[in-house]
Design an enzyme around this catalytic site. Structure first.
Site, mmCIF file in Angstrom:
data_model
loop_
_atom_site.group_PDB
_atom_site.id
_atom_site.type_symbol
_atom_site.label_atom_id
_atom_site.label_comp_id
_atom_site.label_asym_id
_atom_site.label_seq_id
_atom_site.Cartn_x
_atom_site.Cartn_y
_atom_site.Cartn_z
ATOM 1 N N TRP A 31 76.838 49.876 33.640
ATOM 2 C CA TRP A 31 76.916 50.144 31.830
ATOM 3 C C TRP A 31 77.840 51.562 31.744
ATOM 4 O O TRP A 31 77.799 52.553 32.621
ATOM 5 C CB TRP A 31 75.699 49.872 31.743
ATOM 6 C CG TRP A 31 75.616 50.125 29.939
ATOM 7 C CD1 TRP A 31 75.658 50.941 29.358
ATOM 8 C CD2 TRP A 31 75.189 49.191 29.335
ATOM 9 N NE1 TRP A 31 75.338 51.067 27.731
ATOM 10 C CE2 TRP A 31 75.060 49.237 27.721
ATOM 11 C CE3 TRP A 31 74.806 48.555 29.511
ATOM 12 C CZ2 TRP A 31 74.616 48.443 26.695
ATOM 13 C CZ3 TRP A 31 74.390 46.505 28.290
ATOM 14 C CH2 TRP A 31 74.628 47.147 27.167
ATOM 15 N N HIS A 97 66.145 52.119 22.578
ATOM 16 C CA HIS A 97 66.592 51.437 24.141
ATOM 17 C C HIS A 97 66.603 53.011 24.928
ATOM 18 O O HIS A 97 66.357 52.383 25.788
ATOM 19 C CB HIS A 97 67.891 50.694 24.106
ATOM 20 C CG HIS A 97 67.580 48.828 23.766
ATOM 21 N ND1 HIS A 97 67.591 48.572 22.082
ATOM 22 C CD2 HIS A 97 67.102 48.077 24.518
ATOM 23 C CE1 HIS A 97 66.946 47.333 22.469
ATOM 24 N NE2 HIS A 97 67.085 47.000 24.113
HETATM 25 N N1 RBF Z 1 72.344 50.967 30.088
HETATM 26 C C1 RBF Z 1 72.964 51.946 30.332
HETATM 27 O O1 RBF Z 1 73.402 52.800 31.836
HETATM 28 N N2 RBF Z 1 73.064 52.757 29.816
HETATM 29 C C2 RBF Z 1 73.155 52.526 28.306
HETATM 30 O O2 RBF Z 1 73.145 52.926 27.366
HETATM 31 C C3 RBF Z 1 71.815 51.394 28.041
HETATM 32 N N3 RBF Z 1 71.906 51.177 26.534
HETATM 33 C C4 RBF Z 1 71.276 49.601 26.437
HETATM 34 C C5 RBF Z 1 71.221 49.832 25.207
HETATM 35 C C6 RBF Z 1 71.079 48.574 24.478
HETATM 36 C C7 RBF Z 1 71.121 47.692 23.322
HETATM 37 C C8 RBF Z 1 70.454 47.765 25.775
HETATM 38 C C9 RBF Z 1 69.935 45.624 25.605
HETATM 39 C C10 RBF Z 1 70.542 47.754 27.331
HETATM 40 C C11 RBF Z 1 71.944 49.175 27.143
HETATM 41 N N4 RBF Z 1 71.391 49.247 28.488
HETATM 42 C C12 RBF Z 1 72.446 50.863 28.703
HETATM 43 C C13 RBF Z 1 71.157 48.413 29.867
HETATM 44 C C14 RBF Z 1 70.097 48.426 30.356
HETATM 45 O O3 RBF Z 1 69.993 49.691 31.084
HETATM 46 C C15 RBF Z 1 69.624 46.884 30.924
HETATM 47 O O4 RBF Z 1 70.769 46.645 32.313
HETATM 48 C C16 RBF Z 1 69.699 45.710 30.180
HETATM 49 O O5 RBF Z 1 68.804 45.783 29.475
HETATM 50 C C17 RBF Z 1 69.542 44.809 30.953
HETATM 51 O O6 RBF Z 1 68.142 44.636 31.649
#
Ligand code: RBF
Length: 158
Positions: A31, A97
């Site tokens: 991500w 989140h």
């Molecule tokens: N993961 C990140 O590493 N950075 C982020 O900024 C980030 N923002 C997220 C925002 C939302 C609304 C969601 C649902 C997930 C986000 N994730 C982000 C992913 C999170 O770390 C993880 O991979 C997922 O929630 C699946 O468990």
């Protein structure tokens, strides 16, 4: 809080040991890949600079920062791995989140480190926006991946 003027390159060389016989795991989140790939490159090159052999650096990715804790645990539980570096970038959004992910990963990384009694380095950026993130991933505030690697080396020399 800004990290301007706060980087490990200004700190001492204390505990910086030769890590040529150490095995180090790096786990980083996909991500915000534009940022995390730079953090990863910074960490990897810094370990090489401190003497790590490429075959002794075990690199893995996870989907998002939330998964870093388990990814770090998979690496930390391996007896051949001496230290783990966890890298991610959680950008402040309009939902809660951000808080949940940051809280979970900070707690998770701490737990893994204390459970396995090994350095597990917290290299997760928590900026307000992409620009602040890039500033800390090889931009004007340095590369926090590189600093995470230096921290790992220092903890190995503790
Ligand atoms: N993961 C990140 O590493 N950075 C982020 O900024 C980030 N923002 C997220 C925002 C939302 C609304 C969601 C649902 C997930 C986000 N994730 C982000 C992913 C999170 O770390 C993880 O991979 C997922 O929630 C699946 O468990």
């Amino acid at each position: 809080m800004s990290s301007a003027n706060k980087n490990l390159s200004a700190h001492s060389d204390k505990n910086l040991i030769d890590i040529s016989n150490k095995k180090i795991g790096i786990v980083y989140a996909e991500w915000n890949n534009e940022v995390t790939e730079k953090l990863y490159q910074g960490a990897y090159q810094s370990l090489i600079k401190h003497g790590a052999k490429p075959e002794n650096i075990i690199s893995k990715t996870v989907a998002g920062s939330f998964e870093l804790s388990l990814g770090a645990q998979y690496l930390a539980q391996r007896q051949d791995i001496d230290a783990v570096i966890a890298l991610g970038c959680v950008i402040q959004g309009e939902t809660r989140h951000f808080d949940f992910i940051c809280q979970a990963v900070a707690q998770g990384i701490t737990t893994v480190s204390l459970t396995y009694n090994k350095p597990v380095i917290f290299g997760v950026l928590t900026p307000d926006n992409q620009e602040q993130a890039l500033d800390r991933a090889g931009g004007k505030h340095g590369n926090k991946g590189e600093e995470a690697a230096v921290t790992a080396v220092k903890m190995l020399g503790f």
